[in-house]
Design an enzyme around this catalytic site. Structure first.
Site, PDB file in Angstrom:
ATOM      1  N   LYS A  52     -42.177  -5.472 -62.354  1.00 26.32           N
ATOM      2  CA  LYS A  52     -42.001  -6.694 -61.551  1.00 26.32           C
ATOM      3  C   LYS A  52     -43.024  -6.730 -60.419  1.00 26.32           C
ATOM      4  O   LYS A  52     -43.634  -7.761 -60.151  1.00 26.32           O
ATOM      5  CB  LYS A  52     -40.569  -6.762 -60.988  1.00 26.32           C
ATOM      6  CG  LYS A  52     -39.542  -7.140 -62.038  1.00 26.32           C
ATOM      7  CD  LYS A  52     -38.118  -6.996 -61.546  1.00 26.32           C
ATOM      8  CE  LYS A  52     -37.160  -7.103 -62.735  1.00 26.32           C
ATOM      9  NZ  LYS A  52     -35.766  -6.832 -62.408  1.00 26.32           N
ATOM     10  N   GLN A  96     -31.676  -4.988 -58.311  1.00 26.20           N
ATOM     11  CA  GLN A  96     -31.843  -4.417 -59.653  1.00 26.20           C
ATOM     12  C   GLN A  96     -30.531  -3.786 -60.107  1.00 26.20           C
ATOM     13  O   GLN A  96     -29.914  -3.015 -59.369  1.00 26.20           O
ATOM     14  CB  GLN A  96     -32.977  -3.366 -59.621  1.00 26.20           C
ATOM     15  CG  GLN A  96     -33.325  -2.789 -60.980  1.00 26.20           C
ATOM     16  CD  GLN A  96     -33.873  -3.829 -61.947  1.00 26.20           C
ATOM     17  OE1 GLN A  96     -34.588  -4.743 -61.563  1.00 26.20           O
ATOM     18  NE2 GLN A  96     -33.523  -3.696 -63.214  1.00 26.20           N
ATOM     19  N   ASP A 119     -32.399 -14.340 -60.079  1.00 29.66           N
ATOM     20  CA  ASP A 119     -31.855 -13.756 -61.314  1.00 29.66           C
ATOM     21  C   ASP A 119     -30.844 -14.702 -61.974  1.00 29.66           C
ATOM     22  O   ASP A 119     -30.514 -14.541 -63.144  1.00 29.66           O
ATOM     23  CB  ASP A 119     -31.125 -12.443 -60.990  1.00 29.66           C
ATOM     24  CG  ASP A 119     -31.888 -11.206 -61.423  1.00 29.66           C
ATOM     25  OD1 ASP A 119     -32.752 -11.336 -62.316  1.00 29.66           O
ATOM     26  OD2 ASP A 119     -31.610 -10.125 -60.886  1.00 29.66           O
TER      27      ASP A 119
HETATM   28  N1  GUN Z   1     -31.110  -4.820 -65.106  1.00 21.89           N
HETATM   29  C1  GUN Z   1     -31.371  -5.089 -66.402  1.00 21.89           C
HETATM   30  N2  GUN Z   1     -31.810  -6.353 -66.555  1.00 21.89           N
HETATM   31  C2  GUN Z   1     -31.823  -6.889 -65.323  1.00 21.89           C
HETATM   32  C3  GUN Z   1     -32.186  -8.174 -64.827  1.00 21.89           C
HETATM   33  O1  GUN Z   1     -32.578  -9.095 -65.545  1.00 21.89           O
HETATM   34  N3  GUN Z   1     -32.071  -8.333 -63.492  1.00 21.89           N
HETATM   35  C4  GUN Z   1     -31.623  -7.362 -62.671  1.00 21.89           C
HETATM   36  N4  GUN Z   1     -31.524  -7.627 -61.385  1.00 21.89           N
HETATM   37  N5  GUN Z   1     -31.280  -6.177 -63.100  1.00 21.89           N
HETATM   38  C5  GUN Z   1     -31.378  -5.945 -64.417  1.00 21.89           C
END
Ligand code: GUN
Length: 281
Positions: A52, A96, A119
């Site tokens: 990211k 996350q 998200d």
């Molecule tokens: N953990 C696994 N996939 C994701 C996601 O799309 N967003 C977040 N914040 N955590 C994750």
């Protein structure tokens, strides 16, 4: 032989468009900002977070990662979220997942301002998705829909079968496909005769985390197969929930792993962040 849905290619095209939008925002004095909060040391999360950061840097989004130790008290995390909610330079906030067990995921996700919830996990954004009123959409299923659209694959009237009922993928994917006039079935670990459901799917979305579970002879000839699974075999090889080789001789369209859904997830996060910056400034 199935045609390949090239997520990397679609992602690049969308990212080019986003880079132009970011340029225009910067000319107006606004640099989109994304705050990523990473609590603990989950190894898969380390990789996601690094990817990211890299994607943001490449495209010109200002990203800051806040790393917190595994034993951080929940209140401390809530304090940071509250600070970021009030920070005008931060347009998107992402915690996350997974977070440590002593924390309450619902409380944490609810604490993020819905206007910065890139998200799409806040109950307000989930509710807006349910009722078809917009809001931020969860990145992985959003990326799936974008890929279908880029390849001109029809959704309307098709039977879509989704394997997995998570809040992150299965449920929002079902809603997005429903809004596009698919007839949707969600299958899960308690579904009776799952093979029958899979065989009837015109569009199959797999998000179960079982390496190569779906073989070619289980799929309807010509079906569109979107493989959300990312599984690492003992050999180190990355595979999806679908057995790619056999499935690509039955399916009409298929996403590879890697290079299918994966690159789209971060792309839609970038897209949501740019959208947040455009709305908030
Ligand atoms: N953990 C696994 N996939 C994701 C996601 O799309 N967003 C977040 N914040 N955590 C994750």
């Amino acid at each position: 032989m199935a045609k390949v849905i090239d997520g990397k290619e679609v992602a690049s095209e969308i990212r080019r468009g986003l880079a132009e939008k970011i340029q225009r925002l910067k000319e107006g004095g606004v640099t989109p900002g994304l705050a990523v909060i990473f609590v603990g040391e989950d190894p898969a999360s380390q990789i996601y977070v690094r990817n990211k950061e890299k994607a943001c840097e490449e495209i010109g989004i200002n990203s800051t990662t806040h790393r917190m130790p595994e034993d951080t008290p929940q209140n401390e995390l809530l304090g940071l979220i509250s600070k970021l909610n009030d920070d005008p330079g931060v347009h998107g906030i992402l915690v996350q997942l997974p977070i440590p067990k002593h924390m309450d995921e619902e409380v944490i996700l609810r604490a993020i301002s819905a206007d910065k919830d890139v998200d799409g996990f806040h109950p307000i954004n989930m509710g807006l998705l349910l009722t078809g009123q917009g809001g931020f959409k969860p990145c992985t299923p959003y990326g799936c829909i974008k890929m279908l659209d880029k390849y001109g694959i029809d959704i309307r009237g098709k039977k879509a079968v989704i394997l997995g009922r998570s809040n992150i993928v299965g449920k929002p994917a079902a809603l997005m496909l429903l809004h596009r006039d698919a007839t949707v079935t969600i299958c899960h670990s308690r579904t009776d005769n799952i093979a029958k459901e899979i065989r009837e799917a015109d569009i199959l979305v797999t998000a179960v985390g079982k390496p190569e579970m779906i073989k070619g002879d289980m799929i309807k000839p010509g079906a569109v197969v979107l493989d959300v699974g990312i599984n690492r075999l003992e050999s180190g090889k990355l595979v999806g929930d679908v057995h790619y080789q056999s499935a690509s001789s039955t399916a009409g369209w298929i996403t590879p792993v890697p290079g299918g859904v994966g690159p789209m997830t971060i792309t839609m996060l970038l897209s949501n962040t740019v959208e947040a910056a455009e709305k908030l400034c």
